[in-house]
Scaffold this active site. Structure first.
Site, short mmCIF file in Angstrom:
data_model
loop_
_atom_site.label_atom_id
_atom_site.label_comp_id
_atom_site.label_asym_id
_atom_site.label_seq_id
_atom_site.Cartn_x
_atom_site.Cartn_y
_atom_site.Cartn_z
N SER A 28 -18.89 24.50 17.39
CA SER A 28 -19.69 24.63 16.16
C SER A 28 -21.07 24.01 16.27
O SER A 28 -21.20 22.80 16.47
CB SER A 28 -19.00 23.90 15.00
OG SER A 28 -17.74 24.41 14.75
N HIS B 298 -19.95 30.69 15.38
CA HIS B 298 -19.25 30.94 16.63
C HIS B 298 -19.59 32.37 17.05
O HIS B 298 -18.96 33.32 16.61
CB HIS B 298 -17.73 30.78 16.45
CG HIS B 298 -17.33 29.37 16.16
ND1 HIS B 298 -16.82 28.53 17.13
CD2 HIS B 298 -17.40 28.63 15.05
CE1 HIS B 298 -16.59 27.34 16.60
NE2 HIS B 298 -16.92 27.38 15.33
N HIS C 123 -9.95 30.08 16.88
CA HIS C 123 -9.19 28.91 16.44
C HIS C 123 -7.78 29.31 16.01
O HIS C 123 -7.55 30.41 15.52
CB HIS C 123 -9.89 28.21 15.28
CG HIS C 123 -11.21 27.63 15.64
ND1 HIS C 123 -12.36 28.37 15.64
CD2 HIS C 123 -11.56 26.38 16.04
CE1 HIS C 123 -13.37 27.61 16.03
NE2 HIS C 123 -12.92 26.40 16.27
N TYR D 46 -6.43 28.18 13.43
CA TYR D 46 -6.41 28.37 11.97
C TYR D 46 -6.85 29.76 11.54
O TYR D 46 -6.72 30.11 10.37
CB TYR D 46 -7.23 27.29 11.25
CG TYR D 46 -8.69 27.22 11.61
CD1 TYR D 46 -9.60 28.19 11.20
CD2 TYR D 46 -9.19 26.15 12.35
CE1 TYR D 46 -10.93 28.11 11.52
CE2 TYR D 46 -10.52 26.06 12.67
CZ TYR D 46 -11.39 27.05 12.26
OH TYR D 46 -12.71 26.96 12.59
N GLU D 47 -7.40 30.55 12.47
CA GLU D 47 -7.75 31.93 12.13
C GLU D 47 -6.51 32.83 12.17
O GLU D 47 -6.60 34.02 11.87
CB GLU D 47 -8.78 32.49 13.10
CG GLU D 47 -10.12 31.79 13.04
CD GLU D 47 -11.06 32.28 14.15
OE1 GLU D 47 -11.46 33.45 14.12
OE2 GLU D 47 -11.37 31.48 15.05
N ALA E 71 -16.92 19.99 17.48
CA ALA E 71 -17.38 19.16 16.38
C ALA E 71 -16.15 18.43 15.86
O ALA E 71 -15.07 19.02 15.78
CB ALA E 71 -17.97 20.03 15.28
N MET F 2 -10.20 20.53 15.18
CA MET F 2 -9.25 21.66 15.10
C MET F 2 -9.33 22.57 16.32
O MET F 2 -9.05 23.76 16.22
CB MET F 2 -9.55 22.47 13.83
CG MET F 2 -9.53 21.66 12.55
SD MET F 2 -10.11 22.65 11.15
CE MET F 2 -10.37 21.35 9.93
N SER F 3 -9.73 22.02 17.46
CA SER F 3 -9.88 22.89 18.64
C SER F 3 -9.63 22.10 19.91
O SER F 3 -9.07 21.00 19.88
CB SER F 3 -11.29 23.47 18.67
OG SER F 3 -12.24 22.46 18.93
N ASN G 297 -19.35 13.99 11.22
CA ASN G 297 -19.14 13.42 9.86
C ASN G 297 -18.09 12.32 9.93
O ASN G 297 -17.26 12.30 10.85
CB ASN G 297 -18.63 14.53 8.92
CG ASN G 297 -17.38 15.20 9.46
OD1 ASN G 297 -17.45 16.10 10.29
ND2 ASN G 297 -16.23 14.74 9.00
N HIS H 32 -18.80 22.30 5.75
CA HIS H 32 -19.01 22.96 7.04
C HIS H 32 -20.50 22.95 7.39
O HIS H 32 -20.89 22.79 8.54
CB HIS H 32 -18.48 24.40 6.96
CG HIS H 32 -18.52 25.15 8.26
ND1 HIS H 32 -17.93 24.68 9.42
CD2 HIS H 32 -19.10 26.33 8.61
CE1 HIS H 32 -18.14 25.54 10.40
NE2 HIS H 32 -18.84 26.55 9.93
N1 HPA Z 1 -11.83 17.04 10.44
C1 HPA Z 1 -11.34 18.04 11.20
N2 HPA Z 1 -12.13 18.84 11.91
C2 HPA Z 1 -13.46 18.60 11.90
C3 HPA Z 1 -14.01 17.57 11.14
C4 HPA Z 1 -13.15 16.74 10.37
O1 HPA Z 1 -13.58 15.80 9.66
N3 HPA Z 1 -15.37 17.61 11.35
C5 HPA Z 1 -15.59 18.64 12.22
N4 HPA Z 1 -14.45 19.23 12.56
#
Ligand code: HPA
Length: 271
Positions: free
Chosen positions: A31, A62, A84, A86-87, A114, A206-207, A230, A242
């Site tokens: 990302s 992406h 991903h 989650y997709e 990320a 998540m990857s 973050n 996002h």
């Molecule tokens: N949590 C999960 N996945 C993420 C985050 C997060 O805070 N930031 C970027 N990808």
């Protein structure tokens, strides 16, 4: 070790320029991190959609293409974007681009992502090199085999030492820690963040983990970096977006670009 002919059978129709390319390293840019491609000399690009057998990414940011490039004379294959879990893809499908890249026989796979930071000493905007991971998805790209693959050193100790040295010589702060992979697609609750900390995680995303597992099973050396975009939920009381994740990634991409350029030169050419 990888068996390219077996891997190639999964991708029977590959555009010629890509099929004949032999990258020294393959990189997956997550990302907002696609800016790294701008520091390379581009040779060609091929959309994932033009490679039968690869699933397509649907997430904004992406792009979904391979770029063949050189950096300081080293041939690199860049995967711009990933799919991903989650997709709705299976764990095995999310690692398809890694099997494809492995068929071109690179020595090293560099993964980027990320991630939210859980460690109060690792502020957003910085980078964390993965020392290890927690796979909290209850899934694996190896389901169906190979079974009982050894995972004592997923992230290559020698490459990590080289990147650590480059970072310290360049005055770049590079944290090292444990990445927890959760299925998503929603961000965590504050209670989940407390749990992840208690489990020993420094960052959450998540990857990456399926890709690392697949690559190790194919004999690639793996190194991975999290852009800490973050504070994970509940750390500051602010909500997550996002957009924030993408913006922080874009700003931090140049720092990783510099580290990768020097690190790849040393790890692969001077190696
Ligand atoms: N949590 C999960 N996945 C993420 C985050 C997060 O805070 N930031 C970027 N990808």
């Amino acid at each position: 070790m990888s068996e390219p002919s077996h891997l190639r059978a999964e991708f029977p129709a590959v555009p010629a320029e890509l099929a004949s390319f032999r990258p020294r390293a393959a990189l997956v840019l997550g990302s907002g991190l696609g800016g790294f491609a701008d520091s390379c000399e581009k040779l060609f690009e091929v959309s994932y959609a033009d490679i039968p057998g690869l699933p397509e990414s649907k997430v904004p940011g992406h792009a979904g293409k391979f770029i063949g490039a050189t950096l300081g004379g080293v041939p690199l294959l860049l995967a711009m974007g990933r799919v991903h879990y989650y997709e709705g893809h299976s764990a095995r499908q999310t690692a398809a681009h890694v099997r494809f890249m492995a068929s071109l026989e690179p020595q090293v796979l560099v993964l980027t992502n990320a991630a939210g930071t859980l460690n109060r000493d690792f502020a957003p905007g910085g980078w964390m090199m993965l020392s290890d991971h927690l796979n909290l998805t209850a899934a694996s790209p190896l389901a169906g085999g190979p079974n009982f693959f050894d995972m004592s050193e997923v992230y290559d100790a020698d490459l990590r030492a080289r990147f650590r040295a480059v970072a310290s010589e360049s005055g770049v702060s590079l944290h090292e820690g444990v990445y927890a992979c959760v299925p998503g697609p929603q961000y965590e609750t504050p209670a989940e963040v407390r749990m992840l900390r208690a489990l020993g995680a420094d960052a959450v995303g998540m990857s990456t983990v399926f890709e690392a597992i697949q690559a190790r099973a194919l004999g690639l050396r793996v190194v991975a970096f999290s852009c800490l975009t973050n504070w994970a939920a509940g750390v500051t009381g602010e909500t997550l977006s996002h957009h924030e994740v993408m913006e922080t990634g874009r700003r931090a991409a140049a720092v990783l670009g510099g580290l990768l350029e020097t690190g790849l030169r040393r790890g692969l050419v001077a190696g």
